[in-house]
Write a protein that holds these residues in place. Sequence first.
Motif, PDB file in Angstrom:
ATOM      1  N   LEU A   1      10.117   3.043  10.483  1.00  0.00           N
ATOM      2  CA  LEU A   1      10.458   2.403   9.393  1.00  0.00           C
ATOM      3  C   LEU A   1      11.788   2.000   9.905  1.00  0.00           C
ATOM      4  O   LEU A   1      12.781   1.520   9.527  1.00  0.00           O
ATOM      5  CB  LEU A   1      10.635   3.141   8.297  1.00  0.00           C
ATOM      6  N   TRP A   2      12.419   2.954  11.190  1.00  0.00           N
ATOM      7  CA  TRP A   2      13.892   2.578  11.669  1.00  0.00           C
ATOM      8  C   TRP A   2      13.747   0.893  12.035  1.00  0.00           C
ATOM      9  O   TRP A   2      15.135   0.603  11.886  1.00  0.00           O
ATOM     10  CB  TRP A   2      13.734   3.419  12.921  1.00  0.00           C
ATOM     11  N   GLU A   3      12.779   0.435  12.323  1.00  0.00           N
ATOM     12  CA  GLU A   3      12.903  -1.000  12.615  1.00  0.00           C
ATOM     13  C   GLU A   3      13.721  -1.866  11.605  1.00  0.00           C
ATOM     14  O   GLU A   3      14.164  -3.066  11.771  1.00  0.00           O
ATOM     15  CB  GLU A   3      11.488  -1.640  12.912  1.00  0.00           C
ATOM     16  N   LEU A   4      13.358  -1.348  10.314  1.00  0.00           N
ATOM     17  CA  LEU A   4      14.037  -2.159   9.307  1.00  0.00           C
ATOM     18  C   LEU A   4      15.469  -1.941   9.258  1.00  0.00           C
ATOM     19  O   LEU A   4      16.085  -2.500   8.149  1.00  0.00           O
ATOM     20  CB  LEU A   4      13.416  -1.732   7.803  1.00  0.00           C
ATOM     21  N   LEU A   5      16.121  -1.266   9.754  1.00  0.00           N
ATOM     22  CA  LEU A   5      17.466  -0.871  10.062  1.00  0.00           C
ATOM     23  C   LEU A   5      18.135  -1.768  10.948  1.00  0.00           C
ATOM     24  O   LEU A   5      19.493  -1.838  11.135  1.00  0.00           O
ATOM     25  CB  LEU A   5      17.838   0.593  10.390  1.00  0.00           C
ATOM     26  N   TRP A   6      17.479  -2.705  11.693  1.00  0.00           N
ATOM     27  CA  TRP A   6      17.928  -3.222  12.956  1.00  0.00           C
ATOM     28  C   TRP A   6      17.419  -4.771  13.035  1.00  0.00           C
ATOM     29  O   TRP A   6      16.387  -5.105  12.747  1.00  0.00           O
ATOM     30  CB  TRP A   6      17.408  -2.535  14.198  1.00  0.00           C
ATOM     31  N   ASN A   7      18.410  -5.624  13.336  1.00  0.00           N
ATOM     32  CA  ASN A   7      18.228  -6.834  13.581  1.00  0.00           C
ATOM     33  C   ASN A   7      18.377  -7.250  15.121  1.00  0.00           C
ATOM     34  O   ASN A   7      19.298  -7.386  15.573  1.00  0.00           O
ATOM     35  CB  ASN A   7      18.901  -7.936  12.838  1.00  0.00           C
TER      36      ASN A   7
ATOM     37  N   ILE B   1      11.666   7.057   8.524  1.00  0.00           N
ATOM     38  CA  ILE B   1      12.406   6.446   9.507  1.00  0.00           C
ATOM     39  C   ILE B   1      12.354   7.023  10.869  1.00  0.00           C
ATOM     40  O   ILE B   1      12.140   6.346  11.968  1.00  0.00           O
ATOM     41  CB  ILE B   1      14.012   6.845   9.097  1.00  0.00           C
ATOM     42  N   GLU B   2      12.187   8.333  11.017  1.00  0.00           N
ATOM     43  CA  GLU B   2      12.269   8.979  12.288  1.00  0.00           C
ATOM     44  C   GLU B   2      10.870   9.098  13.017  1.00  0.00           C
ATOM     45  O   GLU B   2      10.772   9.082  14.306  1.00  0.00           O
ATOM     46  CB  GLU B   2      12.806  10.265  12.378  1.00  0.00           C
ATOM     47  N   GLN B   3       9.746   9.049  12.229  1.00  0.00           N
ATOM     48  CA  GLN B   3       8.332   9.392  12.721  1.00  0.00           C
ATOM     49  C   GLN B   3       7.413   8.003  12.461  1.00  0.00           C
ATOM     50  O   GLN B   3       6.357   8.085  13.088  1.00  0.00           O
ATOM     51  CB  GLN B   3       7.724  10.670  12.260  1.00  0.00           C
ATOM     52  N   ASN B   4       7.641   7.150  11.678  1.00  0.00           N
ATOM     53  CA  ASN B   4       6.693   6.137  11.266  1.00  0.00           C
ATOM     54  C   ASN B   4       7.296   4.852  11.252  1.00  0.00           C
ATOM     55  O   ASN B   4       6.740   3.914  10.604  1.00  0.00           O
ATOM     56  CB  ASN B   4       6.552   6.386   9.792  1.00  0.00           C
TER      57      ASN B   4
ATOM     58  N   ASP C   1       0.865  -1.388   0.001  1.00  0.00           N
ATOM     59  CA  ASP C   1       0.256   0.050   0.229  1.00  0.00           C
ATOM     60  C   ASP C   1       0.968   1.339   0.180  1.00  0.00           C
ATOM     61  O   ASP C   1       1.686   1.312   0.979  1.00  0.00           O
ATOM     62  CB  ASP C   1      -0.947   0.107   1.352  1.00  0.00           C
ATOM     63  N   THR C   2       0.386   2.334  -0.935  1.00  0.00           N
ATOM     64  CA  THR C   2       1.465   3.450  -0.940  1.00  0.00           C
ATOM     65  C   THR C   2       0.814   4.495  -0.113  1.00  0.00           C
ATOM     66  O   THR C   2       1.355   5.785  -0.459  1.00  0.00           O
ATOM     67  CB  THR C   2       1.787   3.910  -2.449  1.00  0.00           C
ATOM     68  N   ALA C   3      -0.276   4.254   0.618  1.00  0.00           N
ATOM     69  CA  ALA C   3      -0.839   5.405   1.067  1.00  0.00           C
ATOM     70  C   ALA C   3       0.020   6.260   2.211  1.00  0.00           C
ATOM     71  O   ALA C   3       0.147   7.359   2.105  1.00  0.00           O
ATOM     72  CB  ALA C   3      -2.076   5.048   2.038  1.00  0.00           C
ATOM     73  N   ALA C   4       0.951   5.500   2.631  1.00  0.00           N
ATOM     74  CA  ALA C   4       1.880   6.297   3.687  1.00  0.00           C
ATOM     75  C   ALA C   4       2.932   7.116   3.023  1.00  0.00           C
ATOM     76  O   ALA C   4       3.659   7.966   3.500  1.00  0.00           O
ATOM     77  CB  ALA C   4       2.418   5.286   4.581  1.00  0.00           C
ATOM     78  N   PHE C   5       2.938   7.093   1.671  1.00  0.00           N
ATOM     79  CA  PHE C   5       3.926   7.844   0.813  1.00  0.00           C
ATOM     80  C   PHE C   5       3.437   8.926   0.180  1.00  0.00           C
ATOM     81  O   PHE C   5       4.125   9.726  -0.435  1.00  0.00           O
ATOM     82  CB  PHE C   5       4.744   6.781  -0.026  1.00  0.00           C
ATOM     83  N   LYS C   6       2.066   8.968   0.193  1.00  0.00           N
ATOM     84  CA  LYS C   6       1.237  10.100  -0.582  1.00  0.00           C
ATOM     85  C   LYS C   6       1.482  11.350   0.109  1.00  0.00           C
ATOM     86  O   LYS C   6       1.340  11.604   1.292  1.00  0.00           O
ATOM     87  CB  LYS C   6      -0.245   9.781  -0.651  1.00  0.00           C
TER      88      LYS C   6
END
Length: 498
Positions: free
Chosen positions: A341-347, A336-339, A302-307
């Motif tokens: 997406l930072w989680e995808l930078l970490w394991n 990254i900072e507010q939504n 879904d692209t809604a978050a990017f609109k």
Amino acid sequence: MGRSDGTRLVKPVLFSKAFAGTATALRKEGLFDPILNSDSKLFIDPLLIEGSENAFMKGALKEFEEHFRNGIQLLDASRNEGDAAWKAAREYIDLTERSETCLGFGGSSTSGSSRSRDLRERILRTTKEIIELGEQNPQIISLMAMFEDGVGPDTISDLTTTAILDRLSELTEDFCARYNVKTRAFSNYGKRNLPENPYDRSRPILLVPRDILRDLPLASDWSDVSRVAFENEQIRKAFNRHIGLISQATLSEKKEAIKRTALSSLENFRAIFNTVMGSSDSYDPNADPLNLYRFRDLISGDTAAFKQTGLDIGAPSTHELRRVVTLVIDHFRFMIEQNNLWELLWNKDTPKRERAAQLLFFAVADVFCKANNIDISPETNSGGGPVDFKFSSGYTRRIIVEVKLSKGRVVHGYKTQVGIYQSSSNADHSVFLIIDVGGMGKKLTDIRRIEKHEIDNGRKTAEIAVVNGRRRLSASVRENVEDVIDDDIDDNDDELES
């Protein structure tokens, strides 16, 4: 949509998008969803075939073993290089690049790179030495990347693909028949009905089980080789006699040392071989250290978050291209900072690899442009390295964005980026995007100093942008924990950078 040139990926197209309605089926069947106009940096590891849960892999294991057993028997019968048995054995060391799986290092095409006859002869010689020690297990071919320069993960993957081609074809035909995927007959693949790759209509697409894929086959990754081989003290001591100071050895010297250690006796060879055989694990889609699966989720979701509302994109120009790329970077920072997406930078507690961050930025850029109907194309080297932005309506100028993690060699990366930008004849602007995951130390200060020096001397320099990619903790403990982490990491990374 498709390829831009021989090295870059433009607007990646997943199998599940080209053949609508297959995304859920691929997940259900445990099959990898390939990008059809670019190779994905995953490889078939032959050591994983035996443990695969896919029913077709039982036949694949038999096919693999029979293929290389035939070659081994011919080498065993050979008395001299180049005799009839030796020449016949060559047919089983087929180094043809296999584009059908869309795996490997092929960049924006799936054609791979050529390999020399000399490489095949070296593989045959090493295999012959192993046979003469007394070992004839067909899986010895899996170790060639450990022993031989020029034998990389793509070589082992392609050798394996050729050996099990019939079973991969059968698996793909079965999947397509059950899920109504359009196919046609391919005479060179047992006349099976297979899906055609729209970016290379002469070849079919072959689907591959996810549980036989690794980001590097174990024997291709020196860190894995050393981890498993040196569990044996005898092997470790024998290796050290050949290598001297391992910290100063090149990869070629390490390969030669492990080869000499393994071939010094049947006991040593089997100690290494048996340890490696039992140590290979498939690429973990949950940890996803390269964000290969998250990338697929982003570009197909879904692209809604990017609109964004109210965007007024003007005609193609250098100024407008720069403005739009700034919008993309700002949205990436927001995600990254507010939504989260930072989680995808970490394991868990460890930052993922830099390539994972680069692929994440490319995915966000691609989806942002698509969601907002922006007519520029982000392009990248199939998930790693700089991202170029160009207006897609014939506009040839470009902006380069280099993504680096703060824990890496940031100062060296900035110097390199500035050099590339200054020597480029068709780059209008360059952005050096640092994702702060800790370990920044004095690096930002150092590159700001370089930036000022270049500007003061009238030279082009890359713009610096920073995104906070730190792990988010609860507000009550975040600040103290991050300060402690910084104190520990910064000292180490400053030493490495210098």
